[in-house]
Design an enzyme around this catalytic site. Structure first.
Site, mmCIF file in Angstrom:
data_model
loop_
_atom_site.group_PDB
_atom_site.id
_atom_site.type_symbol
_atom_site.label_atom_id
_atom_site.label_comp_id
_atom_site.label_asym_id
_atom_site.label_seq_id
_atom_site.Cartn_x
_atom_site.Cartn_y
_atom_site.Cartn_z
ATOM 1 N N GLU A 178 0.543 -1.224 -0.049
ATOM 2 C CA GLU A 178 0.757 -0.196 -0.092
ATOM 3 C C GLU A 178 1.050 1.382 -0.124
ATOM 4 O O GLU A 178 0.253 2.120 -0.545
ATOM 5 C CB GLU A 178 -1.149 0.294 1.502
ATOM 6 C CG GLU A 178 -1.962 -0.977 1.158
ATOM 7 C CD GLU A 178 -1.796 -1.975 1.970
ATOM 8 O OE1 GLU A 178 -2.129 -2.880 2.414
ATOM 9 O OE2 GLU A 178 0.003 -2.048 1.884
ATOM 10 N N CYS A 238 -2.614 -3.791 7.220
ATOM 11 C CA CYS A 238 -1.937 -4.665 8.779
ATOM 12 C C CYS A 238 -3.140 -3.227 9.717
ATOM 13 O O CYS A 238 -2.672 -1.962 9.254
ATOM 14 C CB CYS A 238 -1.077 -4.637 8.861
ATOM 15 S SG CYS A 238 -0.115 -3.259 8.029
ATOM 16 N N ALA A 276 13.928 -36.795 -8.790
ATOM 17 C CA ALA A 276 12.760 -36.809 -9.425
ATOM 18 C C ALA A 276 13.654 -38.115 -9.342
ATOM 19 O O ALA A 276 14.211 -39.408 -9.103
ATOM 20 C CB ALA A 276 14.508 -36.039 -10.352
ATOM 21 N N TRP A 317 22.943 -38.072 -13.308
ATOM 22 C CA TRP A 317 22.016 -37.029 -13.515
ATOM 23 C C TRP A 317 20.260 -37.885 -14.153
ATOM 24 O O TRP A 317 20.668 -38.847 -15.498
ATOM 25 C CB TRP A 317 21.746 -36.128 -14.150
ATOM 26 C CG TRP A 317 22.942 -34.878 -13.719
ATOM 27 C CD1 TRP A 317 24.385 -35.523 -14.764
ATOM 28 C CD2 TRP A 317 23.258 -34.620 -12.962
ATOM 29 N NE1 TRP A 317 25.004 -34.868 -14.058
ATOM 30 C CE2 TRP A 317 24.916 -33.902 -12.765
ATOM 31 C CE3 TRP A 317 22.265 -34.217 -11.844
ATOM 32 C CZ2 TRP A 317 25.239 -33.252 -11.905
ATOM 33 C CZ3 TRP A 317 22.419 -32.921 -11.129
ATOM 34 C CH2 TRP A 317 23.068 -32.528 -10.470
ATOM 35 N N ARG A 345 14.623 -22.852 -5.493
ATOM 36 C CA ARG A 345 15.345 -22.705 -4.317
ATOM 37 C C ARG A 345 15.438 -21.012 -3.399
ATOM 38 O O ARG A 345 15.196 -21.393 -2.188
ATOM 39 C CB ARG A 345 17.071 -23.550 -4.361
ATOM 40 C CG ARG A 345 16.996 -25.373 -4.481
ATOM 41 C CD ARG A 345 18.758 -25.633 -4.616
ATOM 42 N NE ARG A 345 18.692 -26.524 -5.015
ATOM 43 C CZ ARG A 345 19.721 -27.166 -4.828
ATOM 44 N NH1 ARG A 345 20.675 -26.354 -5.261
ATOM 45 N NH2 ARG A 345 20.056 -28.590 -4.869
ATOM 46 N N THR A 359 21.166 -38.828 1.726
ATOM 47 C CA THR A 359 21.194 -37.857 0.450
ATOM 48 C C THR A 359 23.078 -36.647 0.606
ATOM 49 O O THR A 359 23.318 -36.312 -0.197
ATOM 50 C CB THR A 359 20.604 -36.513 -0.262
ATOM 51 O OG1 THR A 359 18.737 -37.833 -0.304
ATOM 52 C CG2 THR A 359 19.639 -35.811 -0.631
ATOM 53 N N ARG A 380 22.974 -21.562 -6.988
ATOM 54 C CA ARG A 380 24.725 -21.365 -7.981
ATOM 55 C C ARG A 380 24.186 -20.819 -9.709
ATOM 56 O O ARG A 380 24.583 -20.230 -9.974
ATOM 57 C CB ARG A 380 25.570 -22.030 -7.688
ATOM 58 C CG ARG A 380 25.446 -23.530 -8.171
ATOM 59 C CD ARG A 380 26.157 -24.809 -7.588
ATOM 60 N NE ARG A 380 26.377 -25.691 -7.927
ATOM 61 C CZ ARG A 380 25.606 -26.406 -7.313
ATOM 62 N NH1 ARG A 380 24.870 -26.024 -5.656
ATOM 63 N NH2 ARG A 380 25.140 -27.311 -7.367
ATOM 64 N N GLU A 418 13.957 -32.231 -0.353
ATOM 65 C CA GLU A 418 14.702 -32.618 -1.685
ATOM 66 C C GLU A 418 14.797 -34.028 -1.486
ATOM 67 O O GLU A 418 15.693 -34.629 -2.872
ATOM 68 C CB GLU A 418 16.252 -31.703 -2.054
ATOM 69 C CG GLU A 418 15.375 -30.377 -2.785
ATOM 70 C CD GLU A 418 16.427 -30.111 -3.559
ATOM 71 O OE1 GLU A 418 17.440 -30.531 -4.213
ATOM 72 O OE2 GLU A 418 16.205 -27.919 -3.834
ATOM 73 N N GLY A 438 15.822 -37.621 1.083
ATOM 74 C CA GLY A 438 15.906 -38.556 -0.160
ATOM 75 C C GLY A 438 14.262 -39.240 0.083
ATOM 76 O O GLY A 438 13.341 -38.559 1.203
#
Length: 334
Positions: A46, A71, A150, A166, A180, A192, A203, A277, A279
């Site tokens: 606002e 608020c 994946a 991969w 992320r 993991t 990155r 992420e 396992g």
């Protein structure tokens, strides 16, 4: 309101634990000002919208569209309801009433007591969808839990030796870095952390690194892992000790109701959402205990013919192609 919601979404990854909020100011059916909450601790939507209006005298004849109830309390910034009253706006249209007890209708009450017309519930469902992390955090008193993995076409997330490189393609991996940057926390379990040695940073994208969260019940992980390099704040949940070592915080928790205990601690630390992420066992535990809200699963064309099974989940909410991978998105309706 659609424009206000669009503006609000720009705050994803920057305003947590605050909600994403957008604001549009209309005078004689023409937008004369707009803004959104850009960063936690900075001006609210606002304020930015009003500051963008060149002729402030028009505000008294304007309708303000805002995605969340203004608020009425002083936090990092003054109350937005007071600002709207100060400028004598004609009408305020709101998508969602704030379920935060600090606000909870008080902003609307303040506006109406000042003689300003208030309408609520415009695109309410879309507003809750946009701020599903915030509403989960406020109403369930835990972070919004987003599972991600994946898997191969034959249903494996890793080979028998835990190698998972991969499965998904380059486009999918880059998208994960974007995700992320949108969540304040990112979690992995012991296997993991040990076998993938992830950095859990952004990155390959521009944005904030999430707080790294690792579950290492018996403190078995070697200290030379990327997770313990001290470059990013890291929480290590374990059953042995509570200790701070620079950027690493060891948090002792009970194994009974482990995930509940971890989520409660994250809530108390103000971490609004967590990207989990891996396992597979950790994913399965979240699913079995109904402590998840959303899952994003990449399915590649690759096959392993054996290995570690991916978690099983219900019918997808939506699906799309990312490069050669299929992305399935699930929602927990319970």
């Amino acid at each position: 309101m659609l424009r206000a919601l669009e503006l609000a979404s720009n705050g994803l990854g920057y305003v947590s634990p605050n909600p994403m909020v957008g604001c549009v100011i209309v005078h004689n059916n023409k937008i004369i000002g707009e803004g959104w909450h850009r960063k936690y601790g900075e001006a609210h939507a606002e304020v930015n919208a009003i500051n963008s209006v060149k002729d402030k005298s028009k505000l008294s004849e304007s309708t303000v569209y805002v995605t969340l109830e203004p608020c009425a309390h002083t936090g990092k910034t003054p109350p937005c309801a007071d600002l709207l009253i100060e400028h004598s706006v004609n009408k305020v249209v709101i998508a969602n009433v704030d379920t935060n007890p600090l606000v909870g209708g008080k902003g609307i009450e303040k506006l109406r007591n000042a003689g300003i017309e208030v309408e609520t519930g415009r695109m309410e469902e879309e507003g809750r969808e946009l701020n599903r992390r915030f509403f989960t955090f406020i109403e369930k008193k835990r972070p919004y839990v987003l599972l991600k993995w994946a898997q191969t076409a034959d249903g494996y997330i890793a080979r028998k030796d835990y190698d998972s490189k991969w499965i998904s393609g380059e486009e999918s991996r880059k998208l994960v870095h974007k995700w992320r940057s949108e969540e304040p926390g990112i979690m992995v379990a012991t296997h993991t952390a040990k076998y993938d040695n992830p950095r859990l940073d952004v990155r390959d994208w521009s944005g904030n690194n999430p707080v790294r969260i690792v579950i290492d019940k018996n403190l078995e992980l070697p200290q030379n892992l990327n997770l313990f390099d001290g470059t990013i704040p890291t929480l290590c949940y374990n059953m042995k000790k509570h200790e701070e070592q620079g950027a690493i915080t060891y948090v002792k928790v009970s194994e009974n109701d482990l995930l509940d205990n971890i989520l409660t601690d994250l809530y108390e630390r103000g971490i609004q959402s967590v990207l989990v992420e891996g396992g597979a066992a950790l994913h399965k535990n979240f699913i079995d205990e109904y402590l998840w809200d959303e899952a994003r699963v990449f399915v590649s064309k690759n096959t392993f013919g054996g290995g570690i099974d991916a978690a099983r989940i219900s019918l997808p909410f939506q699906e799309e192609l990312i490069g050669e991978d299929k992305l399935l998105v699930y929602r927990n309706k319970k």
